[in-house]
Design a protein around this motif. Structure first.
Motif, mmCIF file in Angstrom:
data_model
loop_
_atom_site.group_PDB
_atom_site.id
_atom_site.type_symbol
_atom_site.label_atom_id
_atom_site.label_comp_id
_atom_site.label_asym_id
_atom_site.label_seq_id
_atom_site.Cartn_x
_atom_site.Cartn_y
_atom_site.Cartn_z
ATOM 1 N N TYR A 51 42.987 51.628 38.038
ATOM 2 C CA TYR A 51 42.912 50.530 39.002
ATOM 3 C C TYR A 51 43.295 50.963 40.414
ATOM 4 O O TYR A 51 43.324 50.136 41.327
ATOM 5 N N ASP A 53 40.342 35.134 38.795
ATOM 6 C CA ASP A 53 40.209 36.264 37.888
ATOM 7 C C ASP A 53 39.618 37.458 38.634
ATOM 8 O O ASP A 53 39.221 37.355 39.797
ATOM 9 N N GLU A 54 39.615 38.610 37.973
ATOM 10 C CA GLU A 54 39.129 39.867 38.557
ATOM 11 C C GLU A 54 39.674 40.060 39.980
ATOM 12 O O GLU A 54 38.947 40.403 40.916
ATOM 13 N N SER A 55 40.970 39.847 40.096
ATOM 14 C CA SER A 55 41.669 39.935 41.377
ATOM 15 C C SER A 55 42.915 40.798 41.197
ATOM 16 O O SER A 55 43.855 40.397 40.499
ATOM 17 N N GLN A 84 35.705 43.011 26.739
ATOM 18 C CA GLN A 84 35.884 42.696 28.152
ATOM 19 C C GLN A 84 37.352 42.781 28.574
ATOM 20 O O GLN A 84 37.646 42.893 29.762
ATOM 21 N N GLY A 90 41.912 41.019 35.217
ATOM 22 C CA GLY A 90 40.822 41.033 34.254
ATOM 23 C C GLY A 90 39.923 39.817 34.364
ATOM 24 O O GLY A 90 40.197 38.875 35.118
ATOM 25 N N PRO A 91 38.837 39.796 33.580
ATOM 26 C CA PRO A 91 37.885 38.684 33.625
ATOM 27 C C PRO A 91 38.308 37.516 32.737
ATOM 28 O O PRO A 91 39.228 37.632 31.921
ATOM 29 N N SER A 116 43.672 43.418 29.839
ATOM 30 C CA SER A 116 43.318 42.905 31.159
ATOM 31 C C SER A 116 42.284 41.803 30.988
ATOM 32 O O SER A 116 41.092 42.069 30.783
ATOM 33 N N ASN A 117 42.749 40.576 31.032
ATOM 34 C CA ASN A 117 41.885 39.399 30.865
ATOM 35 C C ASN A 117 42.710 38.166 31.188
ATOM 36 O O ASN A 117 43.943 38.206 31.159
ATOM 37 N N VAL A 165 38.071 42.481 42.717
ATOM 38 C CA VAL A 165 37.541 43.574 41.904
ATOM 39 C C VAL A 165 36.023 43.620 41.959
ATOM 40 O O VAL A 165 35.415 44.696 41.873
ATOM 41 N N ARG A 166 35.384 42.486 42.137
ATOM 42 C CA ARG A 166 33.925 42.442 42.130
ATOM 43 C C ARG A 166 33.322 43.044 43.402
ATOM 44 O O ARG A 166 32.265 43.682 43.358
#
Length: 510
Positions: free
Chosen positions: A393, A233-235, A69, A43-44, A119-120, A255-256
């Motif tokens: 995911y 993050d976002e991984s 988020q 998550g972010p 998810s963060n 993720v990005r």
């Protein structure tokens, strides 16, 4: 601390940024400062410092954005917020969490219809109530208790989480609530099991503001200042690499961008949560017989009462500074074997479960009671994974098999009677009968990667949290807890993470 360029290799890869994963990073930063550590979170980053509790965000709109988020790959729309009084069994999640969209119940079983995740950065610890009671009686892990380790580990967990018991000492009605509960409960109980202040992961700043602990507190300055630690993050970690029978690293997707990377590691800690940790192991081909089994949640009974002979106080004006109107604080009724449930009594705005509207004419006069029931552990209660279908995911889709046993129904019935008795001790009920939350509402899922004293097929990992069948791979979080607990499990899972992190640090030093 946040990073973006993935390393080719590290000493330790940590999957998940909740309090258990953060405990590994903190202990390793303290005990093995030369070790390189990479932490991956799907998550972010939603708060500052990374992993901070969203309750510490003063602006309501900013706090709502942080919660949204955190709500997974398909977050709710802005207008679809949870704010109504809890009166029904409909499927809905709390702000900052998202429901398991499918597979939450199998026909003929009870299932966990409101099983939810976050998810963060910081995981669920960015949204939790901060309750950190110690386990008691049958909640304790026997083989760690017998060795004398458990209490020392719990004390270290309290240090990392920043646990205090005096945050609400100024609450004017807290002594009244505690006193009435004590009169109804304490007879025959050992001192440590009597009604008392709830230990909370919260501290009060010099300006009077309450600051709730998230993973940021567990990480601490020791980890944030460790130049060998990086948070990504976002991984999404899709697989743990195992070569020659032992941990070799992780496969992670940005993720990005969708780009896939391989990060080599001597040790891998999977601390994704009690549902997603076994998912990662399954996807990695690490599939011991006990993986996902003995899954347990805590059936939650709730009730609201108006404090009897309530006298409005002028001393509860802390809302502007603390985010709460400090009326009656949080009180703890510990689990005992004879009464196999854990109780907490909370002023309405401290609780994530909205039971009633506060009385505008007598604010603070209504409190919510909650009893959490210990589950009858069954190997058939489990999270299973598909080799064909995937979730949002792209990971193996989950199916939850979950059934309340006759003993569970007996304990739930006892809890309903007990919560009415406790409510009557405090005041007058707002409803005729207590309400049982839909299964999964506690968010206290445990047992899916359970610890064992020996590799007998009924556990996934050793007392050091190392997976029996994959040396160098460690599991962390509530899923590791092997006992049937009724109390909030975060303190226990952090304590177990401390033991695992020390084990890795010893090997790194050797």
């Amino acid at each position: 601390m946040n990073a973006r360029s993935y390393p080719a290799s590290v000493d330790v890869a940590i999957v998940g940024s909740g309090p258990a994963g953060a405990a590994y990073a903190r202990v390793l930063s303290e005990r093995a400062p030369d070790a390189t550590i990479a932490m991956f979170e799907v998550g972010p980053t939603v708060s500052q410092p990374p992993g901070a509790h969203v309750k510490n965000i003063a602006d309501a709109d900013e706090r709502a954005r942080a919660q949204m988020q955190s709500e997974g790959p398909t977050p709710r729309e802005a207008g679809d917020r949870v704010g109504g009084i809890v009166k029904t069994a409909e499927r809905r999640s709390r702000p900052g969490t998202f429901l398991l969209e499918a597979g939450y119940r199998v026909e003929g079983e009870d299932g966990l219809p409101v099983a939810a995740m976050s998810s963060n950065v910081g995981g669920m610890a960015a949204h939790w109530t901060g309750a950190c009671p110690r386990p008691n009686d049958g909640e304790r892990i026997g083989f760690l208790d017998d060795s004398g380790e458990l209490d020392e580990l719990l004390t270290e967990g309290e240090r990392l989480l920043g646990v205090t018991s005096d945050a609400f000492d100024a609450s004017p009605h807290a002594p009244l609530v505690r006193g009435r509960l004590a009169a109804a409960v304490d007879a025959g109980r050992a001192e440590h099991a009597r009604v008392q202040r709830m230990p909370l992961a919260v501290h009060r700043r010099d300006d009077g503001r309450l600051v709730w602990s998230g993973s940021d507190v567990v990480l601490g300055d020791e980890t944030r200042g460790n130049e060998n630690f990086a948070l990504y993050d976002e991984s999404l970690v899709t697989r743990v690499l195992v070569e020659d029978g032992r941990a070799a690293g992780v496969v992670v997707t940005d993720v990005r961008t969708g780009e896939r990377h391989e990060v080599r590691a001597r040790f891998v800690v999977v601390a994704a949560d009690a549902l997603r940790t076994p998912q990662v192991l399954w996807a990695s081909g690490i599939r011991p017989d006990a993986l996902g089994r003995y899954l347990n949640d805590q059936a939650q009974i709730v009730f609201a009462v108006r404090i009897r002979d309530f006298v409005p106080s002028e001393g509860a004006e802390g809302a502007a500074k603390t985010g709460l109107s400090e009326y009656s604080g949080v009180t703890w009724v510990p689990y005992v074997d004879e009464m196999p449930f854990h109780g907490q009594v909370m002023q309405l705005d401290a609780s994530p479960v909205k039971l009633a509207e506060d009385d505008p004419a007598a604010p603070g006069s209504i409190v919510g009671l909650g009893l959490f029931c210990a589950k009858d552990l069954q190997g058939s209660d489990r999270v299973a994974f598909s080799d064909d279908e995937v979730d949002g995911y792209g990971m193996p889709a989950m199916t939850l098999h979950y059934t309340l046993s006759p003993l569970d129904h007996e304990v739930i019935d006892r809890a309903k009677a007990e919560i009415v008795r406790l409510g009557a001790a405090i005041g007058e009920p707002l409803d005729d009968r207590p309400f049982m939350m839909p299964l999964g509402a506690s968010l206290h899922y445990q047992g899916s990667t359970r610890m064992g004293q020996v590799d007998d097929g009924a556990s996934v990992c050793s007392p050091e949290s190392e997976v029996w069948s994959a040396p160098g791979v460690y599991v962390a979080g509530n899923g590791v807890i092997p006992a049937s607990t009724a109390c909030n499990p975060t303190l226990t899972s952090v304590a177990l993470a401390v033991k695992g992190a020390r084990h890795i640090a010893e090997q790194l030093a050797g």
